[in-house]
Write an enzyme that holds these catalytic residues in place. Structure first.
Site, PDB file in Angstrom:
ATOM      1  N   GLU A 133      -3.760   3.437  18.135  1.00 31.57           N
ATOM      2  CA  GLU A 133      -2.227   3.197  18.236  1.00 31.57           C
ATOM      3  C   GLU A 133      -1.701   4.357  19.361  1.00 31.57           C
ATOM      4  O   GLU A 133      -2.076   5.270  19.450  1.00 31.57           O
ATOM      5  CB  GLU A 133      -1.572   3.480  17.201  1.00 31.57           C
ATOM      6  CG  GLU A 133      -2.013   2.375  16.006  1.00 31.57           C
ATOM      7  CD  GLU A 133      -1.196   2.343  14.535  1.00 31.57           C
ATOM      8  OE1 GLU A 133      -0.128   1.758  14.454  1.00 31.57           O
ATOM      9  OE2 GLU A 133      -1.628   3.285  13.715  1.00 31.57           O
TER      10      GLU A 133
ATOM     11  N   ASP B  68      -2.635  -6.019   2.051  1.00 29.18           N
ATOM     12  CA  ASP B  68      -3.123  -5.422   3.183  1.00 29.18           C
ATOM     13  C   ASP B  68      -2.894  -6.289   4.562  1.00 29.18           C
ATOM     14  O   ASP B  68      -3.343  -7.489   4.533  1.00 29.18           O
ATOM     15  CB  ASP B  68      -4.756  -5.383   3.107  1.00 29.18           C
ATOM     16  CG  ASP B  68      -5.089  -4.513   4.219  1.00 29.18           C
ATOM     17  OD1 ASP B  68      -4.751  -4.787   5.446  1.00 29.18           O
ATOM     18  OD2 ASP B  68      -6.098  -3.550   4.264  1.00 29.18           O
ATOM     19  N   HIS B  69      -1.816  -5.898   5.228  1.00 27.94           N
ATOM     20  CA  HIS B  69      -1.223  -6.842   6.039  1.00 27.94           C
ATOM     21  C   HIS B  69      -2.200  -7.107   7.126  1.00 27.94           C
ATOM     22  O   HIS B  69      -1.899  -8.402   7.825  1.00 27.94           O
ATOM     23  CB  HIS B  69       0.177  -6.534   6.593  1.00 27.94           C
ATOM     24  CG  HIS B  69      -0.138  -5.293   7.639  1.00 27.94           C
ATOM     25  ND1 HIS B  69      -0.256  -3.983   7.515  1.00 27.94           N
ATOM     26  CD2 HIS B  69       0.187  -5.644   9.074  1.00 27.94           C
ATOM     27  CE1 HIS B  69      -0.392  -3.294   8.503  1.00 27.94           C
ATOM     28  NE2 HIS B  69       0.034  -4.315   9.683  1.00 27.94           N
TER      29      HIS B  69
ATOM     30  N   ASP C 147      -4.374   5.988   5.494  1.00 31.30           N
ATOM     31  CA  ASP C 147      -3.453   4.898   6.200  1.00 31.30           C
ATOM     32  C   ASP C 147      -4.152   3.800   6.893  1.00 31.30           C
ATOM     33  O   ASP C 147      -3.423   2.959   6.710  1.00 31.30           O
ATOM     34  CB  ASP C 147      -2.633   5.885   7.362  1.00 31.30           C
ATOM     35  CG  ASP C 147      -1.391   5.015   7.685  1.00 31.30           C
ATOM     36  OD1 ASP C 147      -0.673   4.631   6.752  1.00 31.30           O
ATOM     37  OD2 ASP C 147      -1.262   5.002   8.970  1.00 31.30           O
TER      38      ASP C 147
ATOM     39  N   LYS D 255      -3.648   7.946  16.127  1.00 38.03           N
ATOM     40  CA  LYS D 255      -2.268   7.971  16.830  1.00 38.03           C
ATOM     41  C   LYS D 255      -2.304   8.487  17.905  1.00 38.03           C
ATOM     42  O   LYS D 255      -3.196   9.429  18.313  1.00 38.03           O
ATOM     43  CB  LYS D 255      -1.483   8.566  15.547  1.00 38.03           C
ATOM     44  CG  LYS D 255      -1.489   7.931  14.073  1.00 38.03           C
ATOM     45  CD  LYS D 255      -0.621   6.771  14.186  1.00 38.03           C
ATOM     46  CE  LYS D 255      -0.243   6.376  12.665  1.00 38.03           C
ATOM     47  NZ  LYS D 255       0.292   4.915  12.541  1.00 38.03           N
TER      48      LYS D 255
ATOM     49  N   HIS E 130      -6.994  -1.216   6.108  1.00 40.37           N
ATOM     50  CA  HIS E 130      -7.374  -2.028   7.126  1.00 40.37           C
ATOM     51  C   HIS E 130      -8.797  -2.112   7.732  1.00 40.37           C
ATOM     52  O   HIS E 130      -9.343  -3.032   7.991  1.00 40.37           O
ATOM     53  CB  HIS E 130      -6.191  -1.930   8.161  1.00 40.37           C
ATOM     54  CG  HIS E 130      -4.934  -1.587   7.781  1.00 40.37           C
ATOM     55  ND1 HIS E 130      -4.300  -2.597   6.660  1.00 40.37           N
ATOM     56  CD2 HIS E 130      -3.630  -0.885   8.050  1.00 40.37           C
ATOM     57  CE1 HIS E 130      -3.147  -2.176   6.699  1.00 40.37           C
ATOM     58  NE2 HIS E 130      -2.971  -1.094   7.441  1.00 40.37           N
TER      59      HIS E 130
ATOM     60  N   LYS F  16       0.884  -1.295  -0.065  1.00 49.63           N
ATOM     61  CA  LYS F  16      -0.006   0.030  -0.012  1.00 49.63           C
ATOM     62  C   LYS F  16       1.052   1.377  -0.083  1.00 49.63           C
ATOM     63  O   LYS F  16       2.020   1.175   0.450  1.00 49.63           O
ATOM     64  CB  LYS F  16      -1.082  -0.011   1.225  1.00 49.63           C
ATOM     65  CG  LYS F  16      -0.201   0.230   2.416  1.00 49.63           C
ATOM     66  CD  LYS F  16      -0.945   0.536   3.576  1.00 49.63           C
ATOM     67  CE  LYS F  16      -1.189   1.703   4.210  1.00 49.63           C
ATOM     68  NZ  LYS F  16      -0.496   1.950   5.412  1.00 49.63           N
TER      69      LYS F  16
HETATM   70  C1  BG6 Z   1       0.415   0.420   8.478  1.00 47.52           C
HETATM   71  C2  BG6 Z   1      -0.012   2.123   9.017  1.00 47.52           C
HETATM   72  O1  BG6 Z   1      -0.380   0.026   7.338  1.00 47.52           O
HETATM   73  O2  BG6 Z   1      -0.098  -0.196   9.731  1.00 47.52           O
HETATM   74  C3  BG6 Z   1       0.694   2.349   9.926  1.00 47.52           C
HETATM   75  O3  BG6 Z   1       0.718   2.364   7.749  1.00 47.52           O
HETATM   76  C4  BG6 Z   1       0.147   1.651  11.311  1.00 47.52           C
HETATM   77  O4  BG6 Z   1       0.615   3.789  10.043  1.00 47.52           O
HETATM   78  C5  BG6 Z   1       0.207   0.101  10.947  1.00 47.52           C
HETATM   79  O5  BG6 Z   1       0.836   1.951  12.248  1.00 47.52           O
HETATM   80  C6  BG6 Z   1      -0.199  -0.645  11.932  1.00 47.52           C
HETATM   81  O6  BG6 Z   1      -0.090  -2.052  11.787  1.00 47.52           O
HETATM   82  P1  BG6 Z   1      -0.105  -3.141  12.900  1.00 47.52           P
HETATM   83  O7  BG6 Z   1       0.074  -4.355  12.404  1.00 47.52           O
HETATM   84  O8  BG6 Z   1       0.850  -2.651  13.865  1.00 47.52           O
HETATM   85  O9  BG6 Z   1      -1.465  -2.783  13.543  1.00 47.52           O
END
Ligand code: BG6
Length: 517
Positions: free
Chosen positions: A242, A203-204, A262, A367, A267, A174
């Protein structure tokens, strides 16, 4: 609409089998010297190697601008490998893994570099037995997606997708576009060179075990599905909180994206899809993704006024997190002093579907919130009559199913129980499932699963072009409303708080409160 090259009308595509074990292949990392390769991709590949999940013959090619040798690449990756990941046998396993690491110098816009890459890949076919199969992983800034794909095509590095082997697959990180128009343009560029079956958009979140468990919980059980609808569900809250602000050099990228691009566009909408979708006919990639697309198509089509009513954007001011003083968003490195980007978004939406009409979906992400926590809470309706005295704070019924995506991965169901004694008073109690306790091993890291799926040729956990398109349609309507001259400016919230008051007001309409995490 963009063309939908995924559509099922092509019988050949449906015939493409998912491999049982990954085939030998070369994995080319564009952006090999970047943060993602160091922090996520190489550790994930190492762990896969360690578990014996990688094919017997493979090579990892780091492609980048530096003037590095293979040994330089190996040393760099080893140096940045986190100690916590090493384990006792690192000294023994690392050299085996490192022998598969190769560096290919090159830029993203020079045809000669791509020809040289092609020659290197052919050499690896001979020396490392990679059999012509290639994964090109684009861990680079989005402006390089198009030129890299174009050069790959021109250098003849993309095989015809109809051939079972050798195959070429391209993984795209992304952000896929920054609004509807740019995403469509990118889709068109991609489809000039690649068939949809060769594209793996990451999309992890979809690689997280707990996210995959949403479908298992819903469709692998019979008790939840009958009540998973507007008759029984009062509201659904999705939170991705976060603690971090703008680490390293993130400020400049983030300021051009904000929480809406973002986190929400990808997500959070993916989480929404998994919660709200209809049961797929099977778990094949297209069956699952077809159902997700329908959810995205049912997202509201808001006017700017409706956006102002239903979406809150805000940014943190200076505050403190766990006793540490932290600067405000506008003071972060790389953030424009007159920025209107939101580091927090809350929204209330309803889906225009038979199952969900009228049920509020309450989404929030930000954030510099008090802690890192992602969860989905399904709030069930109250019983039709209230026979007992119920005591609890805020929400009216104690029936809640909470899926904890991270941390403390698990799920819990709360319900009312009678407090022992002569009175008819109820108190909320909780049944809890924890991954850590139920399954001995911790869940694998998201990138591990996703990389393996690319090797296996399974796109189920990757987003299809029409998913991206529909998600951007919705998000772009919000961005457009915020770009209007009379749009309300972002609200403020102190770092370390749960967001602005406007977010509380937003959900008070539904007689709800945000869950305290
Ligand atoms: C990313 C965002 O895709 O996902 C980041 O760009 C975010 O801003 C992150 O911190 C959060 O991923 P995870 O796996 O730590 O929840």
């Amino acid at each position: 609409m963009v063309e939908s090259p995924h559509d099922d009308s092509n019988p050949l595509r449906q015939a493409l089998p998912r491999a049982q074990a990954p085939h030998p292949c070369a994995i080319v990392l564009f952006g090999a010297t970047g943060d993602l390769a160091h922090r996520k991709l190489v550790p994930a590949l190492y762990r896969l190697h360690h578990r014996g999940d990688l094919p017997s013959e493979y090579a990892i090619v780091g492609y980048g601008r530096r003037d590095w040798s293979d040994d330089d690449l190996r040393r760099e990756y080893e140096k940045s490998f986190p100690d916590s990941e090493k384990g006792d046998d690192f000294a023994q396993i690392w050299p085996q893994f490192a022998s598969r690491l190769v560096f290919a110098p090159g830029t993203f816009d020079d045809p000669k570099s791509f020809e040289a890459l092609g020659a290197k890949l052919e050499e690896l076919d001979r020396t490392h037995g990679t059999r012509g199969n290639r994964i090109f992983y684009l861990a680079v800034a989005p402006e390089f997606f198009e030129p890299i794909i174009d050069h790959l095509g021109k250098a003849g590095l993309i095989h015809d997708w109809r051939r079972e082997e050798p195959w070429s697959r391209v993984v795209i990180e992304k952000p896929f576009g920054h609004d509807l128009e740019s995403a469509r343009e990118l889709s068109r560029d991609v489809s000039r060179v690649l068939d949809e079956a060769q594209v793996y958009r990451i999309d992890h979140y979809l690689g997280k075990e707990t996210v995959q468990n949403i479908l298992a919980l819903r469709f692998g059980n019979s008790i939840f599905e009958p009540i998973w609808n507007r008759r029984h569900v009062a509201s659904v809250q999705i939170t991705v909180a976060e603690e971090v602000g703008m680490p390293g050099n993130r400020g400049a990228y983030y300021d051009s994206a904000g929480a809406i691009r973002d986190m929400v566009q990808n997500h959070m909408l993916q989480l929404l899809c998994l919660v709200a979708m209809e049961p797929p006919v099977d778990l094949s990639a297209d069956a699952v993704r077809n159902e997700k697309v329908k959810v995205l198509q049912a997202l509201p089509r808001w006017t700017p006024e409706e956006v102002y009513e239903n979406v809150v954007r805000a940014r943190y001011s200076a505050g403190s997190i766990e006793g540490r003083d932290v600067p405000g968003y506008l003071q972060e490195k790389g953030v424009a002093p007159d920025s209107t980007t939101g580091s927090f978004v809350a929204m209330r939406l309803t889906l225009n579907t038979w199952r969900w009409a009228g049920v509020p979906f309450l989404l929030r992400t930000g954030k510099r919130l008090p802690r890192r926590a992602t969860e989905i809470a399904i709030q069930f309706k109250q019983p039709p009559t209230q026979l007992f005295d119920v005591e609890h704070d805020g929400l009216k019924s104690g029936n809640q199913l909470v899926l904890r995506i991270q941390p403390n991965e698990g799920a819990s169901l709360t319900f009312e129980a009678k407090i022992p004694g002569s009175r008819r008073r109820l108190q909320e109690v909780r049944m809890d499932f924890r991954y850590g306790t139920a399954f001995a091993a911790p869940p694998p890291e998201a990138y591990q699963r996703l990389l393996l799926d690319v090797m296996l040729g399974d796109p189920t956990l990757f987003t299809r072009t029409d998913e991206v398109d529909n998600a951007w349609r919705f998000i772009t309507s919000i961005l457009d409303a915020w770009a209007e001259p009379d749009a309300p400016p972002p609200a403020d919230y102190p770092a370390g708080s749960w967001g602005p008051r406007a977010a509380d007001d937003l959900i008070r309409r539904d007689d709800a409160v945000w869950r305290r995490l």
